[in-house]
Every structure is written in structure tokens, then in C-alpha cells.
Write a protein that holds these residues in place. Structure first.
Motif, PDB file in Angstrom:
ATOM      1  N   TYR A 289       1.053  -1.277   0.012  1.00 44.14           N
ATOM      2  CA  TYR A 289      -0.026   0.332   0.118  1.00 44.14           C
ATOM      3  C   TYR A 289       0.828   1.615   0.315  1.00 44.14           C
ATOM      4  O   TYR A 289       1.463   1.323   0.960  1.00 44.14           O
ATOM      5  CB  TYR A 289      -0.601   0.307   1.020  1.00 44.14           C
ATOM      6  N   HIS A 290       0.960   2.209  -0.719  1.00 47.84           N
ATOM      7  CA  HIS A 290       1.498   3.403  -1.214  1.00 47.84           C
ATOM      8  C   HIS A 290       0.577   4.539  -0.836  1.00 47.84           C
ATOM      9  O   HIS A 290      -0.800   4.391  -1.377  1.00 47.84           O
ATOM     10  CB  HIS A 290       1.685   3.428  -2.834  1.00 47.84           C
ATOM     11  N   CYS A 291       0.868   5.161   0.202  1.00 47.17           N
ATOM     12  CA  CYS A 291      -0.103   6.552   0.484  1.00 47.17           C
ATOM     13  C   CYS A 291       0.279   7.377  -0.341  1.00 47.17           C
ATOM     14  O   CYS A 291       0.939   7.676  -1.211  1.00 47.17           O
ATOM     15  CB  CYS A 291       0.570   6.974   2.379  1.00 47.17           C
ATOM     16  N   GLU A 292      -1.028   8.085  -0.270  1.00 47.86           N
ATOM     17  CA  GLU A 292      -0.858   9.185  -1.250  1.00 47.86           C
ATOM     18  C   GLU A 292      -0.310  10.290  -0.952  1.00 47.86           C
ATOM     19  O   GLU A 292      -1.499  11.199  -0.493  1.00 47.86           O
ATOM     20  CB  GLU A 292      -2.835   9.110  -1.481  1.00 47.86           C
ATOM     21  N   SER A 293       0.384  10.548  -0.861  1.00 44.75           N
ATOM     22  CA  SER A 293       0.924  11.540  -0.289  1.00 44.75           C
ATOM     23  C   SER A 293       0.821  12.889  -0.647  1.00 44.75           C
ATOM     24  O   SER A 293       0.730  13.673   0.030  1.00 44.75           O
ATOM     25  CB  SER A 293       2.625  11.038  -0.228  1.00 44.75           C
ATOM     26  N   GLU A 294       0.406  12.995  -0.941  1.00 47.15           N
ATOM     27  CA  GLU A 294      -0.143  14.559  -2.953  1.00 47.15           C
ATOM     28  C   GLU A 294      -1.517  14.715  -1.773  1.00 47.15           C
ATOM     29  O   GLU A 294      -1.988  15.790  -2.413  1.00 47.15           O
ATOM     30  CB  GLU A 294      -0.108  14.041  -4.115  1.00 47.15           C
ATOM     31  N   LEU A 295      -2.311  13.592  -1.476  1.00 46.64           N
ATOM     32  CA  LEU A 295      -3.410  14.197  -0.930  1.00 46.64           C
ATOM     33  C   LEU A 295      -3.707  14.137   0.539  1.00 46.64           C
ATOM     34  O   LEU A 295      -4.502  14.980   1.176  1.00 46.64           O
ATOM     35  CB  LEU A 295      -4.331  13.658  -1.319  1.00 46.64           C
ATOM     36  N   CYS A 296      -2.881  13.762   1.237  1.00 48.75           N
ATOM     37  CA  CYS A 296      -2.682  13.565   2.707  1.00 48.75           C
ATOM     38  C   CYS A 296      -1.237  12.880   3.281  1.00 48.75           C
ATOM     39  O   CYS A 296      -1.107  12.054   3.046  1.00 48.75           O
ATOM     40  CB  CYS A 296      -3.794  12.249   3.076  1.00 48.75           C
ATOM     41  N   LEU A 297      -1.088  13.730   4.752  1.00 48.62           N
ATOM     42  CA  LEU A 297      -0.299  13.031   4.805  1.00 48.62           C
ATOM     43  C   LEU A 297      -0.855  11.710   6.599  1.00 48.62           C
ATOM     44  O   LEU A 297      -1.701  11.770   7.204  1.00 48.62           O
ATOM     45  CB  LEU A 297       0.870  14.281   6.017  1.00 48.62           C
ATOM     46  N   VAL A 298      -0.052  10.551   6.220  1.00 51.16           N
ATOM     47  CA  VAL A 298      -0.344   9.319   6.978  1.00 51.16           C
ATOM     48  C   VAL A 298       0.557   9.486   7.572  1.00 51.16           C
ATOM     49  O   VAL A 298       1.997   9.232   7.212  1.00 51.16           O
ATOM     50  CB  VAL A 298      -0.591   7.964   5.646  1.00 51.16           C
ATOM     51  N   GLU A 299       0.056   9.688   8.940  1.00 58.93           N
ATOM     52  CA  GLU A 299       1.802   8.730  10.783  1.00 58.93           C
ATOM     53  C   GLU A 299       0.887   7.774  10.847  1.00 58.93           C
ATOM     54  O   GLU A 299      -0.546   7.067  11.037  1.00 58.93           O
ATOM     55  CB  GLU A 299       1.344  10.196  11.409  1.00 58.93           C
ATOM     56  N   VAL A 300       2.359   7.098  11.538  1.00 62.10           N
ATOM     57  CA  VAL A 300       1.414   5.590  12.141  1.00 62.10           C
ATOM     58  C   VAL A 300       2.407   5.584  13.749  1.00 62.10           C
ATOM     59  O   VAL A 300       3.231   6.063  13.749  1.00 62.10           O
ATOM     60  CB  VAL A 300       2.169   4.686  11.506  1.00 62.10           C
ATOM     61  N   VAL A 301       1.426   6.369  14.835  1.00 61.64           N
ATOM     62  CA  VAL A 301       2.221   6.187  15.738  1.00 61.64           C
ATOM     63  C   VAL A 301       1.967   5.372  16.797  1.00 61.64           C
ATOM     64  O   VAL A 301       0.702   4.652  16.758  1.00 61.64           O
ATOM     65  CB  VAL A 301       1.380   7.465  16.391  1.00 61.64           C
ATOM     66  N   ASP A 302       3.162   4.986  18.084  1.00 60.69           N
ATOM     67  CA  ASP A 302       2.421   3.302  18.576  1.00 60.69           C
ATOM     68  C   ASP A 302       1.522   4.951  20.175  1.00 60.69           C
ATOM     69  O   ASP A 302       0.933   5.968  19.853  1.00 60.69           O
ATOM     70  CB  ASP A 302       3.975   3.791  19.744  1.00 60.69           C
ATOM     71  N   ASP A 303       1.651   3.946  21.294  1.00 58.79           N
ATOM     72  CA  ASP A 303       0.673   4.023  21.638  1.00 58.79           C
ATOM     73  C   ASP A 303       0.480   5.958  22.990  1.00 58.79           C
ATOM     74  O   ASP A 303       0.477   6.311  23.542  1.00 58.79           O
ATOM     75  CB  ASP A 303      -0.294   3.032  23.315  1.00 58.79           C
ATOM     76  N   ALA A 304       1.930   5.736  22.331  1.00 57.85           N
ATOM     77  CA  ALA A 304       2.002   7.242  23.085  1.00 57.85           C
ATOM     78  C   ALA A 304       2.374   7.991  22.048  1.00 57.85           C
ATOM     79  O   ALA A 304       3.317   9.405  22.666  1.00 57.85           O
ATOM     80  CB  ALA A 304       4.393   6.986  24.365  1.00 57.85           C
ATOM     81  N   GLY A 305       2.362   8.295  21.031  1.00 55.11           N
ATOM     82  CA  GLY A 305       2.539   9.585  20.127  1.00 55.11           C
ATOM     83  C   GLY A 305       3.644   9.241  19.703  1.00 55.11           C
ATOM     84  O   GLY A 305       3.601  10.128  18.469  1.00 55.11           O
ATOM     85  N   ARG A 306       4.488   8.562  19.419  1.00 52.72           N
ATOM     86  CA  ARG A 306       6.075   8.322  18.650  1.00 52.72           C
ATOM     87  C   ARG A 306       5.419   7.581  17.699  1.00 52.72           C
ATOM     88  O   ARG A 306       5.243   6.755  17.282  1.00 52.72           O
ATOM     89  CB  ARG A 306       6.650   7.627  20.081  1.00 52.72           C
ATOM     90  N   ALA A 307       6.410   7.766  16.186  1.00 54.79           N
ATOM     91  CA  ALA A 307       6.216   6.914  14.865  1.00 54.79           C
ATOM     92  C   ALA A 307       6.638   6.373  15.022  1.00 54.79           C
ATOM     93  O   ALA A 307       7.884   5.389  15.664  1.00 54.79           O
ATOM     94  CB  ALA A 307       6.851   8.268  14.066  1.00 54.79           C
ATOM     95  N   CYS A 308       5.726   5.281  14.414  1.00 54.53           N
ATOM     96  CA  CYS A 308       6.708   3.348  14.337  1.00 54.53           C
ATOM     97  C   CYS A 308       7.966   3.305  13.385  1.00 54.53           C
ATOM     98  O   CYS A 308       8.033   4.543  12.036  1.00 54.53           O
ATOM     99  CB  CYS A 308       5.284   2.691  13.960  1.00 54.53           C
TER     100      CYS A 308
END
Length: 375
Positions: A289-308
């Protein structure tokens, strides 16, 4: 990309000359087909440039953001950075439901076109209401066109959709339309579309598919899997298809195999939501799955809000880059995803592995799945 065949200028068939909004969508597509090959760091810089404009607009015109000092991240002369961005609060679905019009801009840009209400259902039955503009629809159509071209889809073929549309009837003949609809009908002469209600008994759906003989089908993966297993269990020969498309749910690992076994078709999927639009789409070469970076910023974070990191599973945050009617900034959509390694295809678009989708929380979809499991 096949030649555009719908021209707005009399006497011109080739090369075709479309008028807005078709010309706007083609202009976006031209850029998307190039930016997807940018390195990820260049894509992120471009995202932050756009988000700076979105944040400034939100702070000035949206009551929800105007009253929260935590969104004052643009007061310095420095450009937005990953460190600064991480300090921006996470927006929950519950906050959107409670805030209502407080999240709507008091001065959406007139140049972004008319306002379009958005309404989705939640697992509690409490709907999420938002707003978007006609301009966000142009980006959605350009992204869908890019995804279709990436998979070399043939628009002249017969297309079928089995979806949980409450308003659709259970007519045994279903419904038929002349073309594939927007964005494809803006540019090409397409084949017909057939539509059927997902709440129908699987045996009725299979009967309908054998009668309509589509070349491509779109449905929820739980439904497609139920149809495939029903056909195998009852020894039903199914008409061959080119492609089985899924949306709205995470799918089980054996679904692509079932699609090949029952229909001789490849399986593809797209990750989207009503309030954001297209979030990620599959690579035609490697299935990631490629994120649609030109349309949205996708982040995946852990329970503490840190980037995975790659290989880790976390909560999905999405920021739509162009919705100035109701900006959703670091919106926790309610899904989990795994961060993937860069794709061998060479695209710079970040890779995410879809785990669950927010549409699974919809009561209508849950009821649909329960009905199918009882068949």
C-alpha cells in the motif's frame, strides 16, 4: 494512459480538449504521475509546505483550532519540521463528533468551489459529520484515475459493484448504468456498470453475477470471500473475471488465492474514507500500500504518540492536505497499520500495511457481515 476520448470542443476528437473540471483533473494527474517517484524526504517537505498554509487557514478561520494554543506552531519564522509537527495535538473521532460546526471554517476559500456535507457512521451509531469542497473532489478523482492507470484497467469492460447501499433495492435484476461514472466517464467511453445489494443472499448474488458476466467486480472483501466459498462449496462454475477489487475492510490472506481459484482474477484493494478520501492504494507490481502523499499526510504512531518504525504496528493519523472547509489535522481515524519498508518499485510514496479500516466500525457493515456469516 489511453488517449482521452471525450472532447468539449466540437470538431475535435483527437487529441481531445476537455474543459474544467476534466482539464483540472488531468493537470493534477500529470503532477501525481511525477511526484510519486520523488524521494520520501522531498515528498515530506512538499507536504509540510502545504500543511503550513492549511494550519494558518485553520488558526484564522476555524473556531476549534483558533481557541487551542497548541496549534500555534507557525509563530516562528522557521519552516514546519517533523519535531514541530509532532507537538500538534491528535484529533480524535470523538472530538469531531462533539465539536460539530466548530471544526468548520468560517471563511472557506471561494476558489475551492462549493461545500459538500460528509456523514459517516460509527460503531456506536453516532455519526461523524464534516464538510469538504469541490476541490477535494478533484484530488480524489485524480488519485482514482492514477490508481486505475497503475493497474492498467480497461474501462471498456463490464463492471459490477455489490455494495451495502441502504437505498438500493433487492430487485433480483439489480441495476444497470451506461458508464463507469466519474472520473472515468469524463475522459473515456466506458463499458456498462451493474449494481447489486450486498444484503442479498450469497446464492442470489452468484446467480446475478452469472447472468451479468462482469469483467471486473467491486465489493467488500468479507462479501467476496463468502461468495467464493459458497461457489466452491456448491460446485458452481463462475464466469471468469479480470479483477476483483476490495474496499472498506482488511481482508484475509487467502482472498487473493480464492479470487484466482474461483474467477481466475487478480485481487486489488484501496484504502479510503469518506472524510479524507483516498489514503493509500496498492502497488501494481508488489501489492504493497502506497500512501497518497500528495493528498494526505499519513502517520503511524504508538500508544505514546511516537512515530512507528518499519515492521511496527500503530494507530493511523491522517491529515488531509486540501480540505479548507473542515480541516482534519492529525486525525486518528480509528485504524491500525504496519509501517512498511520502501517498495522495490522505486516510488517514494511511503508504504503502509493495512490492518483494520475505520469502515469496519460502521453498524451497517457489521450487520452485513453478521448476515453473511449466517448464510
Amino acid at each position: 494512459m489511453p488517449a482521452v476520448r471525450v472532447s468539449a470542443t466540437p470538431g475535435l476528437v483527437w487529441p481531445a480538449l476537455p474543459r474544467p473540471p476534466a482539464s483540472d483533473i488531468l493537470a493534477l494527474l500529470y503532477q501525481l504521475n511525477r511526484s510519486e517517484w520523488w524521494p520520501e524526504d522531498r515528498l515530506r517537505r512538499a507536504q509540510f509546505e502545504q500543511i503550513e498554509l492549511l494550519l494558518d487557514h485553520a488558526r484564522r478561520t476555524v473556531p476549534f483550532y483558533r481557541t487551542d494554543v497548541a496549534y500555534d506552531v507557525l509563530d516562528s519564522d522557521e519552516a514546519l519540521s517533523a519535531e514541530t509537527w509532532a507537538k500538534v495535538p491528535i484529533l480524535t473521532r470523538g472530538q469531531i463528533q462533539v465539536s460539530g460546526a466548530e471544526l468548520h471554517s468560517e471563511a472557506p476559500p471561494a476558489s475551492h468551489g462549493g461545500l459538500i456535507p460528509v456523514k459517516t457512521s460509527g460503531s456506536t451509531g453516532m455519526p461523524l459529520k464534516s464538510m469538504k469542497t469541490e476541490l477535494t473532489g478533484r484530488f480524489y478523482e485524480a488519485a482514482m484515475l492514477r490508481e486505475a492507470i497503475r493497474h492498467r484497467r480497461d474501462w471498456s469492460k463490464r463492471f459490477a459493484a455489490i455494495k451495502p447501499t441502504i437505498s438500493a433495492s433487492l430487485d433480483p435484476g439489480g441495476e444497470q448504468f451506461d458508464d463507469w461514472g466519474e472520473p472515468f466517464s469524463r475522459f473515456f467511453a466506458t463499458g456498462p456498470v451493474f449494481a447489486f445489494n450486498i444484503f442479498a443472499d450469497p446464492a442470489e448474488q452468484i446467480r446475478w453475477l452469472r447472468e451479468t458476466k462482469p469483467d471486473c467486480i467491486l465489493s467488500m472483501p468479507s462479501n467476496t470471500q463468502a461468495l467464493a466459498r459458497h461457489a466452491l462449496a456448491h460446485g458452481l462454475a463462475m464466469p471468469p473475471m479480470l479483477e476483483v477489487r476490495s474496499y472498506g475492510e482488511a481482508y484475509e490472506d487467502d482472498l487473493p488465492r480464492l479470487c484466482r481459484e474461483v474467477w481466475g482474477a487478480k485481487h486489488t484493494s484501496i484504502y479510503s474514507s469518506e472524510e479524507i478520501g483516498v489514503i493509500a492504494s496498492q502497488c501494481s507490481e508488489h501489492g504493497r500500500y502506497h500512501c497518497e502523499s500528495e493528498l494526505c499526510l499519513v502517520e503511524v504512531v504508538d500508544d505514546a504518540g511516537r512515530a512507528c518504525a518499519p515492521g511496527q504496528i500503530g494507530r493511523v493519523l491522517v491529515t488531509g492536505l486540501h480540505n479548507f472547509a473542515a480541516p482534519l489535522i492529525r486525525y486518528e481515524i480509528g485504524d491500525l497499520a504496519e509501517v512498511g519498508e520502501p517498495c522495490p518499485c522505486g516510488r517514494g510514496l511511503p508504504v503502509r500495511s493495512e490492518e483494520h479500516t475505520s469502515e469496519l466500525q460502521s453498524l451497517a457493515y457489521l450487520v452485513c457481515r453478521l448476515l453473511l456469516e449466517k448464510k
